[in-house]
Design a protein around this motif. Sequence first.
Motif, PDB file in Angstrom:
ATOM      1  N   GLN A   1      10.927  -1.583   3.719  1.00  0.00           N
ATOM      2  CA  GLN A   1       9.826  -0.719   3.295  1.00  0.00           C
ATOM      3  C   GLN A   1      10.304   0.670   2.872  1.00  0.00           C
ATOM      4  O   GLN A   1       9.564   1.416   2.214  1.00  0.00           O
ATOM      5  CB  GLN A   1       8.785  -0.589   4.418  1.00  0.00           C
ATOM      6  CG  GLN A   1       8.198  -1.903   4.878  1.00  0.00           C
ATOM      7  CD  GLN A   1       7.743  -2.782   3.728  1.00  0.00           C
ATOM      8  OE1 GLN A   1       6.947  -2.361   2.890  1.00  0.00           O
ATOM      9  NE2 GLN A   1       8.270  -4.002   3.684  1.00  0.00           N
TER      10      GLN A   1
ATOM     11  N   ASP B   1       9.241  -1.331  -3.637  1.00  0.00           N
ATOM     12  CA  ASP B   1       8.392  -0.580  -4.565  1.00  0.00           C
ATOM     13  C   ASP B   1       7.542  -1.506  -5.416  1.00  0.00           C
ATOM     14  O   ASP B   1       8.046  -2.417  -6.068  1.00  0.00           O
ATOM     15  CB  ASP B   1       9.247   0.310  -5.473  1.00  0.00           C
ATOM     16  CG  ASP B   1       9.887   1.459  -4.706  1.00  0.00           C
ATOM     17  OD1 ASP B   1       9.544   1.648  -3.532  1.00  0.00           O
ATOM     18  OD2 ASP B   1      10.736   2.163  -5.286  1.00  0.00           O
TER      19      ASP B   1
ATOM     20  N   THR C   1       2.322  -2.392   1.411  1.00  0.00           N
ATOM     21  CA  THR C   1       1.952  -1.086   0.885  1.00  0.00           C
ATOM     22  C   THR C   1       0.471  -1.030   0.551  1.00  0.00           C
ATOM     23  O   THR C   1       0.003  -1.723  -0.354  1.00  0.00           O
ATOM     24  CB  THR C   1       2.776  -0.744  -0.372  1.00  0.00           C
ATOM     25  OG1 THR C   1       4.162  -0.752  -0.037  1.00  0.00           O
ATOM     26  CG2 THR C   1       2.391   0.626  -0.909  1.00  0.00           C
TER      27      THR C   1
ATOM     28  N   ALA D   1       0.870   4.376  -1.886  1.00  0.00           N
ATOM     29  CA  ALA D   1       2.204   4.959  -2.022  1.00  0.00           C
ATOM     30  C   ALA D   1       2.206   6.007  -3.116  1.00  0.00           C
ATOM     31  O   ALA D   1       1.417   5.945  -4.065  1.00  0.00           O
ATOM     32  CB  ALA D   1       3.242   3.882  -2.335  1.00  0.00           C
TER      33      ALA D   1
ATOM     34  N   LYS E   1       5.812   5.533   1.047  1.00  0.00           N
ATOM     35  CA  LYS E   1       4.715   4.705   1.552  1.00  0.00           C
ATOM     36  C   LYS E   1       3.789   5.581   2.403  1.00  0.00           C
ATOM     37  O   LYS E   1       4.098   5.907   3.553  1.00  0.00           O
ATOM     38  CB  LYS E   1       5.260   3.531   2.363  1.00  0.00           C
ATOM     39  CG  LYS E   1       6.414   2.766   1.705  1.00  0.00           C
ATOM     40  CD  LYS E   1       6.100   2.320   0.283  1.00  0.00           C
ATOM     41  CE  LYS E   1       7.195   1.431  -0.301  1.00  0.00           C
ATOM     42  NZ  LYS E   1       8.500   2.081  -0.468  1.00  0.00           N
TER      43      LYS E   1
ATOM     44  N   ARG F   1       0.931   2.180   5.287  1.00  0.00           N
ATOM     45  CA  ARG F   1       1.416   0.797   5.325  1.00  0.00           C
ATOM     46  C   ARG F   1       0.432  -0.060   6.128  1.00  0.00           C
ATOM     47  O   ARG F   1      -0.346   0.450   6.938  1.00  0.00           O
ATOM     48  CB  ARG F   1       2.813   0.736   5.958  1.00  0.00           C
ATOM     49  CG  ARG F   1       3.875   1.470   5.151  1.00  0.00           C
ATOM     50  CD  ARG F   1       5.282   1.173   5.646  1.00  0.00           C
ATOM     51  NE  ARG F   1       5.610   1.805   6.904  1.00  0.00           N
ATOM     52  CZ  ARG F   1       5.826   1.161   8.052  1.00  0.00           C
ATOM     53  NH1 ARG F   1       5.698  -0.160   8.104  1.00  0.00           N
ATOM     54  NH2 ARG F   1       6.140   1.817   9.157  1.00  0.00           N
TER      55      ARG F   1
END
Length: 569
Positions: free
Chosen positions: A267, A273, A279, A282, A420, A423
């Motif tokens: 992560q 990404d 996620t 972000a 992030k 999460r």
Amino acid sequence: MKHIKKYKLTLLLVLLGTFVSCNDFLEVEDLDELDITTVFKTEEDLTLALNNLYLTLPILDLEDNLYSEEPDQAYVVPYFWTDDAIHRNISGPGTNASEFNWQATTRALRSFYRYHNIADINFFLEALPDAEFATESNRERFAAEARFFRAWIYESMAFAYGDVPLLTNTILPSEQPSQAPRQEVFGFVISELDEIGDMLPESYDGEDIGRITKGAVLALKARAYLNAIGWASDKSAMYAGAEAACESIINSGVYAMVDGIAGFEEQFTSASDLVSPETVLATMYVPEFRTHRYARQIALRGTWRGTSGTLTNQRRSGYTSDFIEEVQTINGLFPKDDPSYDPANPWVDRDPRLTVSVVLPGDILPATSGINDTYEFQPHPNIVPSTDDIDGVNNPTGYGFKKYLDYSLAVLNNGDVDLKLIRYSEVLLMYAEALAGRGEDGSALIYLNMVRNRVGMPSYTAANLPNVTRGTTGDDMIDAILLERRYEFAGEGPQRWFDIWRYKLGDQVITSVYGIPQSETEPGDLIGPKYSGGNSTLFERIWSDNYYLLPIWQTFRDANPNLDQNQGY
């Protein structure tokens, strides 16, 4: 050259977006011929301006930008206002406020006061109705995304400062608004999030991946409700609101934690990404345009510094011994309570998140001599003296930050990993907390254990919850959840700040900061003396309850005499 162009409307700084879709929606296009009288008229104009509003999301940084006209919100700074971490202070005391010598002129404490962003958003929303749209359905979605950013900022400001001006339209430069009550600002945030949730999709595909989703709206709502626990009169309603928001996210089936400690570690790398199911929200980074200098800021003196080695000149953040010694063993016990704990080999058989989150004494790291060379990180001044010596201008505790650290970068100033912000594990822990706050401990335990089990930590039962004695809320289940949040979000954001402030734990946990043990043979010594914050008296911190609200920065009050200062400053 990719850049953002700026235009002024009266005295409000209005940022006109310079992004256009290509590989993704944050690809940059240079717009040299824009004129304020001709923009904000078409769907294309509004698309560019909306993309620019994504810059209002916080960046991965340890300090605000002193020389920036509009300093970015430094997302990690509040972590230094907790019992888990300390910063030696860049460019003098007060920059990061680690020492708790807080004043109205302490620069780091201004980071959440963001009316330049509110002005941009309000201007955008006022221009939206009259713009020509080829795809009419986009108008509502554009408004929802912009309103999300405004709600994010107001939630942050209300949490940090309490009463703040509530502006939902552009104002004249001569206007000097007074503060609205915190409850009113909070009510506005919740009502906005309630209204925009169904205007946004649960997910995107193609070049729109990374935009604000319904899940992000619900997650922010849950945060807002829980962050209000510290001051709201009806705490049961706050828990209920957070529970409903988290339940909707969980039931959507959109998000999931990635399995194992490898999934956790991923992560904080570019491998996660845009594609990680973990996620929820972000901040996206674009190489050569919107990058971060975080790797430079946390890299240790003796480590590889990229091809431009002089950029790695900070190295002044560190975890406290209080945090390190309270990370459990693999048996689910505090080290002090586990007979198998070996102070001579303290990093084995611990919660696996420890070695992902922390650079520990004895770690083998890339050396300054070359990315393929290695050296042993050793901050103890009496063991193999090195440039990492805790007595030098280095990491002040001997326990380094590790998440988002990427030695493969050619220049450590140009990190491009997405930050992030929320999460899925935070959603699960917020849900557990909301359930526990409503007395549903059995259900709360299920979601708490989901986060623990992902990394191989044993489940709790109602009978074996950890005995938290330092920083207790008085509720064993909530204490266990807050402890898990410490392990899960160590070094990545403001979550521990949220927890201390909303449960009023400051007088229990904010004390003098210590680092590695003075023992030369037992790096995990739990009972002997320790080095004090880089051997400095600067971090003999003293708590005051007025810190539960940050001061309004004096420069802002000088510009607007109608702003009242928070008590104690």
